[in-house]
Design a protein around this motif. Structure first.
Motif, PDB file in Angstrom:
ATOM      1  N   LEU A   1     -46.970 -64.724  58.481  1.00  0.00           N
ATOM      2  CA  LEU A   1     -45.835 -64.655  58.007  1.00  0.00           C
ATOM      3  C   LEU A   1     -44.857 -63.869  58.884  1.00  0.00           C
ATOM      4  CD1 LEU A   1     -44.259 -65.314  55.270  1.00  0.00           C
ATOM      5  CD2 LEU A   1     -44.997 -63.173  54.307  1.00  0.00           C
ATOM      6  N   HIS A   2     -43.809 -64.766  59.259  1.00  0.00           N
ATOM      7  CA  HIS A   2     -42.910 -64.044  60.349  1.00  0.00           C
ATOM      8  C   HIS A   2     -41.508 -63.983  59.922  1.00  0.00           C
ATOM      9  CE1 HIS A   2     -43.337 -63.959  65.204  1.00  0.00           C
ATOM     10  NE2 HIS A   2     -41.839 -64.076  64.628  1.00  0.00           N
ATOM     11  N   LEU A   3     -40.915 -62.766  60.157  1.00  0.00           N
ATOM     12  CA  LEU A   3     -39.568 -62.625  60.074  1.00  0.00           C
ATOM     13  C   LEU A   3     -38.828 -62.427  61.450  1.00  0.00           C
ATOM     14  CD1 LEU A   3     -36.615 -61.924  58.486  1.00  0.00           C
ATOM     15  CD2 LEU A   3     -37.779 -59.654  58.421  1.00  0.00           C
ATOM     16  N   ILE A   4     -38.005 -63.240  61.677  1.00  0.00           N
ATOM     17  CA  ILE A   4     -36.948 -63.059  62.795  1.00  0.00           C
ATOM     18  C   ILE A   4     -35.786 -62.007  62.574  1.00  0.00           C
ATOM     19  CG2 ILE A   4     -35.611 -64.121  64.602  1.00  0.00           C
ATOM     20  CD1 ILE A   4     -38.346 -64.670  65.165  1.00  0.00           C
TER      21      ILE A   4
ATOM     22  N   GLY B   1     -37.370 -76.664  67.224  1.00  0.00           N
ATOM     23  CA  GLY B   1     -36.055 -76.233  66.220  1.00  0.00           C
ATOM     24  C   GLY B   1     -35.641 -74.859  66.644  1.00  0.00           C
ATOM     25  N   PRO B   2     -34.188 -74.900  66.134  1.00  0.00           N
ATOM     26  CA  PRO B   2     -33.630 -73.475  66.286  1.00  0.00           C
ATOM     27  C   PRO B   2     -34.169 -72.410  65.281  1.00  0.00           C
ATOM     28  CG  PRO B   2     -32.129 -75.272  65.426  1.00  0.00           C
ATOM     29  CD  PRO B   2     -33.248 -75.820  65.866  1.00  0.00           C
ATOM     30  N   PHE B   3     -33.878 -71.260  65.485  1.00  0.00           N
ATOM     31  CA  PHE B   3     -34.213 -70.066  64.579  1.00  0.00           C
ATOM     32  C   PHE B   3     -33.088 -69.335  64.882  1.00  0.00           C
ATOM     33  CE2 PHE B   3     -36.341 -67.982  68.207  1.00  0.00           C
ATOM     34  CZ  PHE B   3     -35.871 -66.838  68.305  1.00  0.00           C
ATOM     35  N   THR B   4     -32.632 -68.355  63.760  1.00  0.00           N
ATOM     36  CA  THR B   4     -31.707 -67.489  63.650  1.00  0.00           C
ATOM     37  C   THR B   4     -31.876 -66.337  62.976  1.00  0.00           C
ATOM     38  OG1 THR B   4     -30.835 -68.283  61.468  1.00  0.00           O
ATOM     39  CG2 THR B   4     -29.821 -69.400  63.326  1.00  0.00           C
ATOM     40  N   PRO B   5     -31.108 -64.956  63.035  1.00  0.00           N
ATOM     41  CA  PRO B   5     -31.523 -63.900  62.532  1.00  0.00           C
ATOM     42  C   PRO B   5     -31.895 -63.892  60.889  1.00  0.00           C
ATOM     43  CG  PRO B   5     -30.019 -63.463  64.045  1.00  0.00           C
ATOM     44  CD  PRO B   5     -30.210 -64.999  64.089  1.00  0.00           C
ATOM     45  N   GLY B   6     -32.747 -63.547  60.287  1.00  0.00           N
ATOM     46  CA  GLY B   6     -33.041 -63.771  58.901  1.00  0.00           C
ATOM     47  C   GLY B   6     -33.789 -64.848  58.616  1.00  0.00           C
TER      48      GLY B   6
ATOM     49  N   ILE C   1     -43.990 -73.817  57.764  1.00  0.00           N
ATOM     50  CA  ILE C   1     -42.846 -73.920  56.810  1.00  0.00           C
ATOM     51  C   ILE C   1     -41.798 -72.833  57.099  1.00  0.00           C
ATOM     52  CG2 ILE C   1     -44.167 -74.987  55.004  1.00  0.00           C
ATOM     53  CD1 ILE C   1     -44.501 -72.384  53.403  1.00  0.00           C
ATOM     54  N   GLU C   2     -40.624 -73.171  56.874  1.00  0.00           N
ATOM     55  CA  GLU C   2     -39.602 -72.326  57.046  1.00  0.00           C
ATOM     56  C   GLU C   2     -38.861 -72.185  55.521  1.00  0.00           C
ATOM     57  OE1 GLU C   2     -35.324 -71.469  59.566  1.00  0.00           O
ATOM     58  OE2 GLU C   2     -36.626 -73.403  59.896  1.00  0.00           O
ATOM     59  N   PHE C   3     -38.311 -71.075  55.543  1.00  0.00           N
ATOM     60  CA  PHE C   3     -38.054 -70.740  54.044  1.00  0.00           C
ATOM     61  C   PHE C   3     -36.323 -70.729  54.209  1.00  0.00           C
ATOM     62  CE2 PHE C   3     -41.780 -69.024  53.821  1.00  0.00           C
ATOM     63  CZ  PHE C   3     -42.434 -69.424  52.667  1.00  0.00           C
ATOM     64  N   SER C   4     -35.726 -70.774  52.875  1.00  0.00           N
ATOM     65  CA  SER C   4     -34.124 -70.987  53.318  1.00  0.00           C
ATOM     66  C   SER C   4     -33.674 -69.473  53.367  1.00  0.00           C
ATOM     67  CB  SER C   4     -33.725 -71.708  51.620  1.00  0.00           C
ATOM     68  OG  SER C   4     -34.126 -70.550  50.910  1.00  0.00           O
ATOM     69  N   LYS C   5     -32.375 -69.424  53.905  1.00  0.00           N
ATOM     70  CA  LYS C   5     -31.827 -67.970  54.036  1.00  0.00           C
ATOM     71  C   LYS C   5     -31.922 -67.477  52.744  1.00  0.00           C
ATOM     72  CE  LYS C   5     -30.703 -68.467  58.321  1.00  0.00           C
ATOM     73  NZ  LYS C   5     -31.687 -67.752  59.390  1.00  0.00           N
ATOM     74  N   GLU C   6     -31.671 -67.821  51.499  1.00  0.00           N
ATOM     75  CA  GLU C   6     -31.463 -67.224  50.435  1.00  0.00           C
ATOM     76  C   GLU C   6     -33.005 -66.594  50.009  1.00  0.00           C
ATOM     77  OE1 GLU C   6     -28.470 -70.458  50.496  1.00  0.00           O
ATOM     78  OE2 GLU C   6     -30.621 -70.322  50.827  1.00  0.00           O
ATOM     79  N   ALA C   7     -34.139 -67.602  50.173  1.00  0.00           N
ATOM     80  CA  ALA C   7     -35.445 -66.939  49.886  1.00  0.00           C
ATOM     81  C   ALA C   7     -35.789 -66.069  50.979  1.00  0.00           C
ATOM     82  CB  ALA C   7     -36.488 -68.157  49.886  1.00  0.00           C
ATOM     83  N   SER C   8     -35.526 -66.270  52.112  1.00  0.00           N
ATOM     84  CA  SER C   8     -35.753 -65.253  53.193  1.00  0.00           C
ATOM     85  C   SER C   8     -35.023 -63.759  52.838  1.00  0.00           C
ATOM     86  CB  SER C   8     -35.448 -65.762  54.671  1.00  0.00           C
ATOM     87  OG  SER C   8     -36.133 -66.708  54.809  1.00  0.00           O
ATOM     88  N   ALA C   9     -33.720 -63.733  52.352  1.00  0.00           N
ATOM     89  CA  ALA C   9     -33.114 -62.699  52.154  1.00  0.00           C
ATOM     90  C   ALA C   9     -33.678 -61.845  51.228  1.00  0.00           C
ATOM     91  CB  ALA C   9     -31.600 -62.963  51.877  1.00  0.00           C
ATOM     92  N   ARG C  10     -34.462 -62.482  50.045  1.00  0.00           N
ATOM     93  CA  ARG C  10     -34.870 -61.787  48.957  1.00  0.00           C
ATOM     94  C   ARG C  10     -36.102 -60.755  49.274  1.00  0.00           C
ATOM     95  NH1 ARG C  10     -33.386 -66.329  45.878  1.00  0.00           N
ATOM     96  NH2 ARG C  10     -35.094 -67.289  46.132  1.00  0.00           N
TER      97      ARG C  10
ATOM     98  N   TYR D   1     -38.705 -73.863  50.503  1.00  0.00           N
ATOM     99  CA  TYR D   1     -38.769 -74.117  51.984  1.00  0.00           C
ATOM    100  C   TYR D   1     -39.039 -75.621  52.404  1.00  0.00           C
ATOM    101  CZ  TYR D   1     -43.542 -74.516  50.027  1.00  0.00           C
ATOM    102  OH  TYR D   1     -44.654 -74.719  49.173  1.00  0.00           O
ATOM    103  N   TRP D   2     -39.287 -75.870  53.578  1.00  0.00           N
ATOM    104  CA  TRP D   2     -39.561 -77.425  54.248  1.00  0.00           C
ATOM    105  C   TRP D   2     -40.621 -77.283  55.016  1.00  0.00           C
ATOM    106  CZ3 TRP D   2     -35.053 -74.541  54.070  1.00  0.00           C
ATOM    107  CH2 TRP D   2     -34.574 -74.275  55.377  1.00  0.00           C
ATOM    108  N   PRO D   3     -41.255 -78.294  55.412  1.00  0.00           N
ATOM    109  CA  PRO D   3     -42.530 -78.486  56.277  1.00  0.00           C
ATOM    110  C   PRO D   3     -41.934 -78.828  57.740  1.00  0.00           C
ATOM    111  CG  PRO D   3     -42.420 -80.356  55.287  1.00  0.00           C
ATOM    112  CD  PRO D   3     -41.269 -79.531  54.646  1.00  0.00           C
ATOM    113  N   LEU D   4     -42.515 -78.243  58.776  1.00  0.00           N
ATOM    114  CA  LEU D   4     -41.826 -78.386  60.169  1.00  0.00           C
ATOM    115  C   LEU D   4     -43.054 -79.300  61.110  1.00  0.00           C
ATOM    116  CD1 LEU D   4     -41.394 -74.442  60.733  1.00  0.00           C
ATOM    117  CD2 LEU D   4     -39.797 -76.513  60.232  1.00  0.00           C
TER     118      LEU D   4
END
Length: 297
Positions: free
Chosen positions: A40-43, A57-62, A121-130, A163-166
């Motif tokens: 489980l990985h948080l940037i 694909g790209p990643f961004t903070p959060g 899988i990558e989680f949405s910004k909303e789910a990640s923020a929580r 979230y969505w599969p990669l």
């Protein structure tokens, strides 16, 4: 990304239910690798490119990702980021999480998310923020409080289903220790040189192979022809600049490593299903929508 597994990482955490660590972009852990555990990985900071299975694909903070066992992964920051914390990481074993699910029926709600994570899988910004606050505080916790914080993160993400599969496939097969080192070497070389002219002959020379032999080997090892892999990486770099800068598309095209705009547009449309201009507009629309949602709260 590869039928031949990258570098193996052994995760030892006998004294705890899971491993937690935080590190910068200069850590030796930042490499194309896999392990037997979930990750489980948080940037926390920086933008860059995520390599997960055969996904680029790209990643961004959060951004929060969940990678299943044996799935190769790496996050490569753009620019020269050498200080501070970039990543917060939790590794946990399938054996322990499945044992917990057997004991506590309520934990069965994690099963779908865990199964999907075999593809990354990558989680949405909303789910990640929580869950970002729990990521930040878990390092200072001990005993049951630490475990409960971890379970809260997992429960929150699973309940969101946002979230969505990669990767297009999972990577649960035996490792080839000889080949994994070669794959790691050549992939890292391509990553660090992809924005300039990078011929097949040069990359093959990194491993001392003839270009024709290397071409067949690379396709077998990664699932991509060399030129297709290089193109996808350059498109990913271009997407990063389109998203976080307002630089002209022409400049971004050349900085990403493309020789001309027509070629850039053609490949971008094929891979992303839209033109670079449409991609930038979609990012702007998403940003305005998110801003409106925040203001309405």
């Amino acid at each position: 990304m590869s039928a031949i597994k990258p570098e193996y990482e052994a995760v030892y955490e006998a004294q705890n239910s899971f491993r937690y660590l935080a590190h910068g972009a200069d850590s030796s852990l930042v490499r194309w690798h896999y392990h037997n555990e979930y990750e489980l990985h948080l940037i926390l900071t920086t933008h860059g490119n995520a390599f997960i299975g055969d996904y680029v694909g790209p990643f961004t903070p959060g951004s929060v990702f969940l990678c299943g066992p044996y799935l190769p992964h790496n996050w490569v920051s753009l620019g020269d980021f050498q200080t501070g914390i970039r990543d917060r990481v939790i590794n946990f074993s399938d054996e322990r999480i499945q044992s917990l699910i057997q004991i506590l029926p309520e934990m069965k709600s994690l099963q779908t998310m865990l199964a999907d994570s075999r593809y990354g899988i990558e989680f949405s910004k909303e789910a990640s923020a929580r869950v970002m606050d729990d990521f930040a505080t878990i390092a200072g916790l001990k005993g049951p409080a630490r475990v409960l914080s971890f379970l809260n993160i997992m429960s929150e993400l699973a309940q969101s289903q946002d979230y969505w599969p990669l990767s297009s496939r999972s990577f649960e097969e035996e490792s080839d220790s000889l080949m994994e080192g070669r794959v790691n070497t050549v992939v890292n070389y391509i990553i660090h040189n992809c924005t300039r002219e990078l011929s097949l002959e040069e990359v093959a020379g990194v491993l001392g192979l003839a270009p024709t032999f290397f071409s067949r080997w690379f396709k077998k090892a990664t699932g991509y022809r060399y030129i297709d892999f290089l193109t996808r990486l350059r498109i990913s770099r271009a997407c990063e600049h389109l998203e976080v800068t307002d630089r002209p598309i022409t400049e971004i095209c050349f900085d990403a490593g493309f020789a001309n705009v027509a070629n850039f547009n053609r490949h971008f449309l094929k891979i992303k299903g839209m033109t670079p201009r449409q991609y930038r507009e979609s990012i702007e629309i998403r940003g305005r929508t998110m801003q409106k949602v925040v203001l309405q709260r």
